[in-house]
Design a protein around this motif. Structure first.
Motif, mmCIF file in Angstrom:
data_model
loop_
_atom_site.group_PDB
_atom_site.id
_atom_site.type_symbol
_atom_site.label_atom_id
_atom_site.label_comp_id
_atom_site.label_asym_id
_atom_site.label_seq_id
_atom_site.Cartn_x
_atom_site.Cartn_y
_atom_site.Cartn_z
ATOM 1 N N GLU A 40 0.830 -1.200 0.000
ATOM 2 C CA GLU A 40 0.000 0.000 0.000
ATOM 3 C C GLU A 40 0.865 1.250 0.000
ATOM 4 O O GLU A 40 1.939 1.272 0.579
ATOM 5 N N ALA A 41 0.348 2.250 -0.663
ATOM 6 C CA ALA A 41 1.066 3.514 -0.681
ATOM 7 C C ALA A 41 0.316 4.476 0.248
ATOM 8 O O ALA A 41 -0.884 4.322 0.421
ATOM 9 N N THR A 42 0.989 5.419 0.843
ATOM 10 C CA THR A 42 0.407 6.055 2.014
ATOM 11 C C THR A 42 -0.048 7.509 1.989
ATOM 12 O O THR A 42 -1.211 7.745 1.757
ATOM 13 N N THR A 43 0.769 8.491 2.264
ATOM 14 C CA THR A 43 0.179 9.826 2.391
ATOM 15 C C THR A 43 0.365 10.692 1.144
ATOM 16 O O THR A 43 1.489 10.916 0.699
ATOM 17 N N VAL A 44 -0.748 11.164 0.606
ATOM 18 C CA VAL A 44 -0.701 12.151 -0.473
ATOM 19 C C VAL A 44 -1.630 13.301 -0.108
ATOM 20 O O VAL A 44 -2.619 13.113 0.597
ATOM 21 N N LEU A 45 -1.288 14.486 -0.583
ATOM 22 C CA LEU A 45 -2.148 15.636 -0.336
ATOM 23 C C LEU A 45 -2.099 16.584 -1.520
ATOM 24 O O LEU A 45 -1.121 16.599 -2.282
ATOM 25 N N ALA A 46 -3.180 17.317 -1.700
ATOM 26 C CA ALA A 46 -3.219 18.344 -2.738
ATOM 27 C C ALA A 46 -3.820 19.583 -2.118
ATOM 28 O O ALA A 46 -4.741 19.488 -1.305
ATOM 29 N N MET A 47 -3.258 20.745 -2.414
ATOM 30 C CA MET A 47 -3.868 21.971 -1.911
ATOM 31 C C MET A 47 -3.779 23.081 -2.935
ATOM 32 O O MET A 47 -2.829 23.167 -3.703
ATOM 33 N N ARG A 48 -4.824 23.882 -2.953
ATOM 34 C CA ARG A 48 -4.802 25.023 -3.866
ATOM 35 C C ARG A 48 -3.959 26.108 -3.253
ATOM 36 O O ARG A 48 -4.048 26.386 -2.072
ATOM 37 N N TYR A 49 -3.099 26.694 -4.057
ATOM 38 C CA TYR A 49 -2.342 27.855 -3.592
ATOM 39 C C TYR A 49 -2.452 28.934 -4.659
ATOM 40 O O TYR A 49 -3.259 28.805 -5.589
ATOM 41 N N LYS A 50 -1.675 29.981 -4.504
ATOM 42 C CA LYS A 50 -1.856 31.157 -5.353
ATOM 43 C C LYS A 50 -1.810 30.867 -6.861
ATOM 44 O O LYS A 50 -2.647 31.329 -7.615
ATOM 45 N N ASP A 51 -0.842 30.058 -7.294
ATOM 46 C CA ASP A 51 -0.660 29.846 -8.739
ATOM 47 C C ASP A 51 -1.460 28.673 -9.307
ATOM 48 O O ASP A 51 -1.520 28.508 -10.519
ATOM 49 N N GLY A 52 -2.015 27.825 -8.459
ATOM 50 C CA GLY A 52 -2.710 26.652 -8.971
ATOM 51 C C GLY A 52 -2.911 25.614 -7.883
ATOM 52 O O GLY A 52 -3.456 25.916 -6.837
ATOM 53 N N VAL A 53 -2.444 24.397 -8.159
ATOM 54 C CA VAL A 53 -2.543 23.336 -7.153
ATOM 55 C C VAL A 53 -1.165 22.763 -6.882
ATOM 56 O O VAL A 53 -0.378 22.559 -7.802
ATOM 57 N N LEU A 54 -0.897 22.501 -5.607
ATOM 58 C CA LEU A 54 0.324 21.793 -5.256
ATOM 59 C C LEU A 54 -0.077 20.379 -4.855
ATOM 60 O O LEU A 54 -1.050 20.180 -4.133
ATOM 61 N N VAL A 55 0.648 19.397 -5.382
ATOM 62 C CA VAL A 55 0.338 18.005 -5.062
ATOM 63 C C VAL A 55 1.597 17.366 -4.495
ATOM 64 O O VAL A 55 2.679 17.525 -5.056
ATOM 65 N N ALA A 56 1.458 16.689 -3.350
ATOM 66 C CA ALA A 56 2.643 16.121 -2.712
ATOM 67 C C ALA A 56 2.371 14.707 -2.244
ATOM 68 O O ALA A 56 1.242 14.349 -1.904
ATOM 69 N N GLY A 57 3.413 13.907 -2.228
ATOM 70 C CA GLY A 57 3.284 12.542 -1.727
ATOM 71 C C GLY A 57 4.616 12.061 -1.195
ATOM 72 O O GLY A 57 5.668 12.466 -1.694
ATOM 73 N N ASP A 58 4.571 11.205 -0.156
ATOM 74 C CA ASP A 58 5.823 10.611 0.322
ATOM 75 C C ASP A 58 6.225 9.510 -0.652
ATOM 76 O O ASP A 58 5.523 9.261 -1.633
ATOM 77 N N ARG A 59 7.344 8.837 -0.384
ATOM 78 C CA ARG A 59 7.879 7.914 -1.382
ATOM 79 C C ARG A 59 7.782 6.450 -0.974
ATOM 80 O O ARG A 59 8.296 5.582 -1.671
ATOM 81 N N GLN A 60 7.133 6.183 0.168
ATOM 82 C CA GLN A 60 7.218 4.835 0.702
ATOM 83 C C GLN A 60 6.020 3.957 0.356
ATOM 84 O O GLN A 60 4.882 4.402 0.393
ATOM 85 N N ALA A 61 6.292 2.704 0.034
ATOM 86 C CA ALA A 61 5.218 1.728 -0.171
ATOM 87 C C ALA A 61 5.452 0.583 0.804
ATOM 88 O O ALA A 61 6.567 0.079 0.922
ATOM 89 N N THR A 62 4.398 0.198 1.544
ATOM 90 C CA THR A 62 4.563 -0.833 2.565
ATOM 91 C C THR A 62 3.613 -1.995 2.323
ATOM 92 O O THR A 62 2.557 -1.838 1.728
#
Lengths: 263, 264
Positions: A40-62
């Protein structure tokens, strides 16, 4: 080889083209998840900021308590203005991302116009629905976040999907994965009382995303977080009117040093 | 009626003549390399299209009946995308697409003398991933295809194709810039279209006069639309195809200064 197909076949629908060639997306047969330690892959998040959307995720799969892989890219470029951030089963999620990418390109090339944002969302819904059977048997469930820059309304858009394919648009942010429960409230707090996410510039948004991933990793054993010494930096992408930009590791390290460790 | 060999031969002969007659007035397509990849150029009526993206590194320009062009185009796109998806983008090559899938089907369709034939030709181009020269393939209506490294043409008559190839052999573009490739392509188009439409009776048509070429160009610019696209290997991302902008096409404005177009 069959005879010349009529030109009207498939109407730009890549999923129909694939199934006409006998390709199956879902896992077949009766599945028993109890025999399998699922990756399974774990934490991802997306948030709107001034220029558009920022999308982030860690790199670990367990898989269970085992770290299977620590270089997984859970934020995947789908086309020039959309990304998919995946949580859940990587086997199914990566396949979904690939199908999605091909669907959009196939539509554009065959129909000679870009698929609308609405059409893109429907395609993803369809993919998730086709996977419901496997998901209910406890295998291969995927809960993605679809983040895109809407070139018509000129703003970032974030969509969240549940296991059954229901789609929700999030106005400020979306989180998914096992570590997401630990940061959801924090993001709410930040947005409500510290600074509106949509007013943040790129640097502030990247800094916040790094803090969130580290917080998630602190409480969730399955989230990799930011492990700078091991070069295990998260994937962070900015989706703006100019397209998708992956924040390079140099910048990540610099912002991490100042905003996460230095603060 | 077609059970006797010579009658079948006659039927194929008639069919060929019929297709050639239908294709004679078709607007040629020209493919040339330039510094960043490959250029496809043609001229078409307003509101129509003839140059298309096929896959990440594949494009085509077609001539002939729009419905037949569409069938060939969709066949190429479907094959490329299923192959690219199930295997890898690197496995999608023009040589494979044409050799094993498109050409046999076009040939089979040509051989079915009781059914209406495919009235179309295609010029296809591929940008190889290793940065080598682009590959050009011309597919004929009978399923035959030819491969060229330096450039490719598809025209309404085989005589016009030969002349266009000769022009490209003799007059290589001044530089490897997109602008010069575009100019060479437009000039070649004028020559090819001129001999196919104005001098169809020649097996080896003479080179048109400069004034005729310029006149052809002026007519095309007034009544028709220049269409061009490139496979540009400097483009970021997988897809290398892009259509040229009106601004880039305006490089053709001074190809034939107006006074050259007037006959004495």
């Amino acid at each position: 080889m069959d005879t010349m197909p009529p030109a009207t076949d498939f109407q730009g629908d890549f999923l129909s083209l694939l199934s006409s060639r006998g390709h199956r997306l879902s896992f077949g047969g009766q599945l028993d998840s109890s025999r399998l330690a699922q990756t399974e892959a774990t934490t991802v998040l997306a948030m709107r900021y001034k220029d558009g959307v920022l999308v982030a995720g860690d790199r670990q799969a367990t898989a269970g308590t085992t770290i299977m892989y620590n270089r997984a890219d859970k934020v995947i470029d789908i086309d020039d203005h959309s990304t998919l951030a995946i949580s859940g089963s990587p086997a199914m999620a990566f396949e979904m991302a690939r199908v999605l990418e091909y669907s959009f390109r196939y539509y554009k090339r065959s129909q000679l116009q870009e698929l609308s944002l609405e059409g893109k969302l429907r395609t993803l819904s369809r993919l998730i629905k086709e996977n419901v059977g496997a998901a209910l048997q406890g295998i291969g469930a995927v809960m993605p976040i679809f983040a895109a820059y809407d070139t018509i309304t000129d703003e970032g858009r974030i969509y969240f999907y549940d296991v059954l394919g229901a789609q929700f648009e999030m106005t400020e942010f979306a989180v998914a994965g096992s570590g997401s429960v630990w940061i959801r409230g924090t993001l709410y707090y930040e947005n409500r009382w510290t600074k509106k996410l949509v007013e943040m510039n790129r640097r502030e948004a990247v800094g916040l995303a790094l803090r969130m991933l580290e917080s998630a990793a602190y409480y969730d054993a399955a989230t990799g977080g930011v492990k700078e010494q091991q070069e295990m930096l998260p994937t962070i992408k900015c989706v703006t009117a100019d397209g998708i930009e992956t924040v390079d590791s140099e910048t990540l390290r610099e912002i991490y040093a100042e905003v996460v460790e230095g603060a | 009626m077609y059970d006797e060999p010579h009658r079948w031969l006659q039927a194929v002969e008639n069919r060929t003549q019929y297709i050639e007659r239908r294709l004679r007035a078709a607007s040629p397509a020209i493919g040339l390399p330039y510094e960043n990849g490959a250029l496809l150029f043609t001229v078409c009526p307003h509101g129509q299209r003839k140059v298309y993206e096929v896959y990440d590194r594949l494009a085509l320009a077609a001539l002939g009946h729009p419905a037949d062009v569409e069938r060939l185009r969709m066949m190429a796109i479907n094959l490329a995308h299923t192959e690219g998806f199930t295997r890898s983008a690197d496995d999608v090559t023009l040589q494979r697409l044409l050799n094993f899938a498109i050409a046999p089907q076009v040939k089979a369709s040509f051989d079915e003398v009781f059914r209406s034939p495919i009235i179309a030709k295609m010029l296809m181009v591929e940008l190889t991933p290793n940065g080598a020269e682009p590959q050009f393939f011309t597919l004929n209506f009978d399923g035959n295809f030819t491969h060229r490294k330096r450039y490719g043409v598809a025209g309404g008559t085989s005589a016009s194709e030969e002349l266009m190839l000769k022009v490209l052999d003799d007059e290589s573009p001044e530089s490897t810039s997109l602008e010069d490739a575009l100019k060479a392509a437009a000039r070649t188009w004028c020559i090819g279209y001129y001999v196919a439409t104005k001098e169809p009776e020649y097996d080896e048509p003479p080179m048109p006069k400069d004034a005729d070429i310029a006149e052809m160009f002026r007519e095309a610019r007034e009544d028709l639309r220049f269409e061009a696209a490139v496979l540009d290997r400097t483009r970021s991302g997988r897809a290398k195809y892009r259509e040229l902008t009106t601004e880039e096409l305006s490089a053709l404005d001074d190809l034939f200064p107006d006074n050259a177009a007037h006959r004495d």
